[in-house]
Design an enzyme around this catalytic site. Sequence first.
Site, PDB file in Angstrom:
ATOM      1  N   GLU A  36       0.863  -1.182   0.000  1.00  0.00           N
ATOM      2  CA  GLU A  36       0.000   0.000   0.000  1.00  0.00           C
ATOM      3  C   GLU A  36       0.902   1.236   0.000  1.00  0.00           C
ATOM      4  O   GLU A  36       1.551   1.533   1.006  1.00  0.00           O
ATOM      5  CB  GLU A  36      -0.885   0.013   1.247  1.00  0.00           C
ATOM      6  CG  GLU A  36      -1.931  -1.070   1.302  1.00  0.00           C
ATOM      7  CD  GLU A  36      -3.170  -0.686   0.521  1.00  0.00           C
ATOM      8  OE1 GLU A  36      -3.514   0.505   0.488  1.00  0.00           O
ATOM      9  OE2 GLU A  36      -3.782  -1.587  -0.059  1.00  0.00           O
ATOM     10  N   ASP A  83      10.384   6.578   1.859  1.00  0.00           N
ATOM     11  CA  ASP A  83      10.218   6.589   0.409  1.00  0.00           C
ATOM     12  C   ASP A  83       9.822   5.200  -0.084  1.00  0.00           C
ATOM     13  O   ASP A  83      10.603   4.250  -0.012  1.00  0.00           O
ATOM     14  CB  ASP A  83      11.537   7.026  -0.230  1.00  0.00           C
ATOM     15  CG  ASP A  83      11.426   7.275  -1.720  1.00  0.00           C
ATOM     16  OD1 ASP A  83      10.525   6.711  -2.367  1.00  0.00           O
ATOM     17  OD2 ASP A  83      12.263   8.035  -2.247  1.00  0.00           O
ATOM     18  N   ASP A  96      -0.163  11.981  -4.480  1.00  0.00           N
ATOM     19  CA  ASP A  96      -0.021  13.415  -4.736  1.00  0.00           C
ATOM     20  C   ASP A  96      -0.079  13.652  -6.242  1.00  0.00           C
ATOM     21  O   ASP A  96       0.721  13.087  -6.991  1.00  0.00           O
ATOM     22  CB  ASP A  96       1.314  13.902  -4.170  1.00  0.00           C
ATOM     23  CG  ASP A  96       1.413  15.423  -4.120  1.00  0.00           C
ATOM     24  OD1 ASP A  96       0.828  16.090  -5.006  1.00  0.00           O
ATOM     25  OD2 ASP A  96       2.083  15.932  -3.208  1.00  0.00           O
ATOM     26  N   LYS A 137       1.090  21.063 -10.920  1.00  0.00           N
ATOM     27  CA  LYS A 137       1.828  22.010 -11.757  1.00  0.00           C
ATOM     28  C   LYS A 137       2.708  21.255 -12.751  1.00  0.00           C
ATOM     29  O   LYS A 137       3.353  20.270 -12.401  1.00  0.00           O
ATOM     30  CB  LYS A 137       2.679  22.926 -10.886  1.00  0.00           C
ATOM     31  CG  LYS A 137       1.856  23.837  -9.982  1.00  0.00           C
ATOM     32  CD  LYS A 137       2.755  24.745  -9.150  1.00  0.00           C
ATOM     33  CE  LYS A 137       1.914  25.650  -8.254  1.00  0.00           C
ATOM     34  NZ  LYS A 137       2.772  26.543  -7.422  1.00  0.00           N
ATOM     35  N   ASP A 154      -8.553  11.290  -7.966  1.00  0.00           N
ATOM     36  CA  ASP A 154      -9.703  12.153  -8.237  1.00  0.00           C
ATOM     37  C   ASP A 154      -9.306  13.344  -9.098  1.00  0.00           C
ATOM     38  O   ASP A 154     -10.087  14.278  -9.253  1.00  0.00           O
ATOM     39  CB  ASP A 154     -10.342  12.633  -6.924  1.00  0.00           C
ATOM     40  CG  ASP A 154      -9.378  13.449  -6.077  1.00  0.00           C
ATOM     41  OD1 ASP A 154      -8.192  13.065  -6.000  1.00  0.00           O
ATOM     42  OD2 ASP A 154      -9.791  14.467  -5.480  1.00  0.00           O
ATOM     43  N   PHE A 183     -11.016  11.124   2.605  1.00  0.00           N
ATOM     44  CA  PHE A 183     -10.431  11.873   1.490  1.00  0.00           C
ATOM     45  C   PHE A 183     -11.298  11.731   0.245  1.00  0.00           C
ATOM     46  O   PHE A 183     -11.578  12.714  -0.448  1.00  0.00           O
ATOM     47  CB  PHE A 183      -9.020  11.358   1.210  1.00  0.00           C
ATOM     48  CG  PHE A 183      -8.313  12.090   0.102  1.00  0.00           C
ATOM     49  CD1 PHE A 183      -7.536  13.202   0.365  1.00  0.00           C
ATOM     50  CD2 PHE A 183      -8.427  11.671  -1.215  1.00  0.00           C
ATOM     51  CE1 PHE A 183      -6.893  13.885  -0.651  1.00  0.00           C
ATOM     52  CE2 PHE A 183      -7.791  12.347  -2.244  1.00  0.00           C
ATOM     53  CZ  PHE A 183      -7.025  13.465  -1.950  1.00  0.00           C
ATOM     54  N   GLU A 184     -11.741  10.512  -0.030  1.00  0.00           N
ATOM     55  CA  GLU A 184     -12.558  10.294  -1.216  1.00  0.00           C
ATOM     56  C   GLU A 184     -13.919  10.967  -1.089  1.00  0.00           C
ATOM     57  O   GLU A 184     -14.433  11.545  -2.059  1.00  0.00           O
ATOM     58  CB  GLU A 184     -12.734   8.799  -1.471  1.00  0.00           C
ATOM     59  CG  GLU A 184     -13.485   8.487  -2.753  1.00  0.00           C
ATOM     60  CD  GLU A 184     -13.500   7.016  -3.097  1.00  0.00           C
ATOM     61  OE1 GLU A 184     -14.159   6.650  -4.093  1.00  0.00           O
ATOM     62  OE2 GLU A 184     -12.857   6.234  -2.377  1.00  0.00           O
TER      63      GLU A 184
END
Length: 234
Positions: free
Chosen positions: A68, A120, A142, A146, A178, A215-216
Amino acid sequence: MTTTDPRPVVPHAAHIRTFHPRRGRMSARQVDDLARLWPAYGLTIADGLAAPMDPASLFGRRAPLVLEIGSGMGDATASMAAADPDRDYLAVEVHTPGIASLLGLVESGGLGNVRVAEGDALELVRALPEASLDAVHVFFPDPWPKSRHHKRRIIAPAHVALLRSRLVPGGTLHCATDWAEYAESMRATLTADPGLRDVHGGYAPRPAHRPVTKFERRAQRAGRPVFDLIHRRA
């Protein structure tokens, strides 16, 4: 994080980061959970030398392993692991309160099939043996919206090739986002990988096994649709 971790330390190599290091304020309960539970369930990804990881050494058994990447506050990981006891779940996160939250859920749910790594995710993947993962989940990474930051996106050709190499034949890479533009970029990148096959021929119906997170729900309230992509190692 100042706790002592008896588990293997994964070496770090310099490369473009795909994440923001995040600490954040923790509740007293989260501080306690982190201090008590990290030595038993935690794995630090940091500078150092280590032999290739044996995932079985983390869990004390050999079972199909799910990675995950970006477990957030851990509610989705804990829910999936509880419903899927025959597979092990290795969650990677950089947000300290999220790590502490997941550790608390592991304890309260008696989830012996969950371990939590800090750092990481790509460094961790590099240390795993090839064909060692049953599935990789990359839920709501994330988006780096930009253009000049697109190079930091985790779903990029080189990263996807690395992830695919760690999947067993038939293993799945499941992504969700999303951000519509990132979804199109993900789809193009995954489709272009010669070792992956698109399970649904495009965006997948929302899988029942992927829990709906806060979050969703926030994205849905904002009117942003969620896109799932599921590809399988040929």
